[in-house]
Design an enzyme around this catalytic site. Sequence first.
Site, PDB file in Angstrom:
ATOM      1  CG  HIS A  13      -2.319  -4.560   5.393  1.00 50.00           C
ATOM      2  ND1 HIS A  13      -1.918  -3.717   4.552  1.00 50.00           N
ATOM      3  CD2 HIS A  13      -1.420  -4.587   6.488  1.00 50.00           C
ATOM      4  CE1 HIS A  13      -0.963  -2.858   4.861  1.00 50.00           C
ATOM      5  NE2 HIS A  13      -0.595  -3.566   6.102  1.00 50.00           N
ATOM      6  NE  ARG A  71       1.140  -2.508   1.554  1.00 53.43           N
ATOM      7  CZ  ARG A  71       2.069  -1.697   0.728  1.00 53.43           C
ATOM      8  NH1 ARG A  71       2.042  -1.706  -0.341  1.00 53.43           N
ATOM      9  NH2 ARG A  71       2.659  -0.644   1.461  1.00 53.43           N
TER      10      ARG A  71
END
Length: 235
Positions: free
Chosen positions: A183, A186
């Site tokens: 994450h 990202r």
Amino acid sequence: MLKRNIMAKVEIKRTHKPKDTAAKLEGKLLQEHEIAEFIAYVAQGYGEDVAQNKQATYFHQINKERDVCIISLILHSGLRVSEVVNLNADDLDLKKKLVYVFRKGKNDETFKTPVYFRQLAIQHLETYLELRPARYKAPRKEKALFLAIANGKKEGERMTKRAIQEMVIKYAKRFGKPYLSVHKLRHSFATDYYVRNDLYKTQEQLGHASPDTTQIYAHLTDKTMAEAIDRPNSD
């Protein structure tokens, strides 16, 4: 007089402000120059660091092209880990630099959203696609783009979400950034993308339902923007 708090068991939904989320992420993301450095480390540096560990070396030699491809794709597109896991080989369009994914929160579950990736991911995708059939011995019925051969099995299967998460953590620790996760990769892409584009484009690229979520990157890039305004002209 009430002898007990009748509201004690009522769940309160706490909303996280973009500024608070940004504060938690500050210093825990890859900067622009570190994106290429991390990808290069996965490709080569990690192998050098674990050269004395036969098992780690063996698995790295087998999977490094796949691992580089996954990490490069996330860092050059901002895909969610669930979107990467669910990718099929025919969801990829190298000519248009697109992958087609089922996006979180979309009402139409039959429609795959086209998501662009940067040119920098092309070479890694091409390298992986070339060796995918022989390396992972995928049966014809297996449509998954990213494969792994489980212990005791002879044919490749779709990688799991947990496998990708653990793979990223493994490299991140050796790279000296143990706080990195899928994450946060990202988020690293999104921060870099936002600096070069605008809020609307960033929201579309990441598949955020609300622009409020995308505001995280406005707060994360405050410092970057402040430095850029007084940066000497290179011309």
